[in-house]
Design a protein around this motif. Structure first.
Motif: not given
Length: 397
Positions: A132-147
């Motif tokens: 669930a931790m991975l599933a939660a962060i994946k879309p965030v990494a798409v929305a904020v790819p350079d942080d």
């Protein structure tokens, strides 16, 4: 993101707190000093409650509940503020599942709210929900790819779900942007899992300057990983030196520093190192936590330290507190109790009982949280108990 407050200084302090949490900075507690600037700011009050919850102690939870009750009664603020206040309220009440659902709902439509993202990852990790931790962060990494902070969270999630190669790619991508200490931590995990101990030892020392302004948890924990590399390479003196200079040298009253110390000393024990009276010092600081029963993963470390010095009274208090907590029928609480009984048996050199209990509870230990590397200690104890148990039976025969 806006903060509903009459004080611009408090709004700034609230944002600064968010940044400190994201960066594992050591100035998060400055929020407490700013609270009087606007006692009616619900978000800042809830954040103060979260600070107490991060302490993972009975006293901290009590203080958190008092603050969050005040924040909830205010019933003011934006949708974001109310969502975060609700999540922290559920967390303080021990309803982690509802806290996670509340945060997930908000983050789903607001993936750039990195503080909320960090909080949901923290709660998922503490309850052993790696997928669930991975599933939660994946879309965030798409929305904020350079942080770098986002990539560091992605790296750790990949590591905890058994993909060290992806973890390393994300961690190195993060470090190219900024020297993120959590990305350093994720890369240490990937190197440890890959058996790259010499590389890991050198790499951690080369990048340690980036941890100087970290909260004691991540500062000592990253050095704990460095010490594990030394120990894996047979450098026991190097591991002991880091124990004294970095791991057990910052905040002995903080539970995260305590479990780093317990975990490293236990590994030195297993490696056959004579740690002398070091357990006495650690047990002194752990003893006040014996009746907390707040976090099962922490309790296992407390149990080992107290049993290791033969403090039977404190061990009894700890096990009784866990028995009371387990009466509510929670599977996690029952797992914590059984695991603590196993750890105590191991510390007392009751190899047969320790083996039986560890064999029973091993498949459930993930529920208590902790990382794969941290939980490896209990797997090593299980292996050691089996070996010692066989030797005992053969000698008796």
């Amino acid at each position: 993101m806006p903060v509903t407050t009459s004080s611009q200084a408090l709004a700034y302090a609230t944002h600064a707190f968010e940044e400190e949490v994201l960066n594992y900075g050591n100035q998060a507690a400055a929020l407490f000093d700013a609270l009087p600037l606007d006692p009616d700011c619900g978000l800042a009050t809830a954040y103060a409650a979260a600070l107490h919850l991060f302490r993972s102690t009975r006293e901290g939870h009590g203080q958190a509940r008092n603050l969050i009750d005040i924040a909830v009664q205010m019933q003011t603020g934006t949708v974001r503020e109310r969502s975060l206040i609700s999540a922290i309220s559920f967390w303080a009440a021990g309803d982690i599942a509802r806290a996670i659902r509340c945060l997930k709902l908000w983050v789903a439509s607001n993936p750039r709210d990195l503080f909320a993202v960090k909080l949901v990852q923290y709660l998922l990790f503490s309850t052993g929900q790696a997928d669930a931790m991975l599933a939660a962060i994946k879309p965030v990494a798409v929305a904020v790819p350079d942080d770098a902070r986002v990539l560091g969270m992605l790296a750790f999630a990949h590591d905890q779900t058994g993909d060290p190669a992806a973890a390393e790619r994300a961690a190195r991508a993060a470090i190219e942007i900024a020297p993120d200490p959590w990305a350093h931590h994720a890369l240490a995990h990937a190197m440890d899992v890959g058996g790259r101990f010499d590389e890991g030892r050198l790499w951690m020392r080369q990048h340690a300057d980036a941890w100087s302004n970290c909260t004691s948890f991540l500062y000592t924990h990253n050095w704990w990983h460095a010490a594990l590399f030394h120990l894996a390479l047979g450098d026991r003196d190097g591991a002991l030196a880091l124990y004294h200079e970095r791991v057990w040298a910052v905040r002995k009253d903080y539970v995260q520093d305590q479990i780093n110390a317990v975990s490293l000393l236990a590994r030195l024990d297993l490696a056959g190192v004579d740690v002398g009276d070091r357990w006495v010092d650690v047990a002194h600081y752990v003893r006040p936590r014996r009746s907390d029963a707040i976090d099962g993963f922490l309790d296992l470390h407390y149990a080992y330290a107290l049993a290791r010095v033969g403090d039977d009274s404190a061990v009894t208090d700890l096990l009784n507190a866990l028995r009371i907590a387990a009466r509510n029928g929670s599977r996690v609480r029952r797992t914590a109790l059984r695991a603590a009984e196993a750890i105590v048996a191991f510390a007392r050199r009751d190899w047969i009982t320790a083996t039986q209990l560890l064999d029973t509870v091993a498949p459930e230990l993930w529920r208590l949280g902790g990382s794969n590397v941290q939980r490896q200690l209990f797997a090593d104890m299980r292996k050691s108990a089996r070996a010692e148990g066989r030797s005992t039976l053969e000698f008796a025969a």
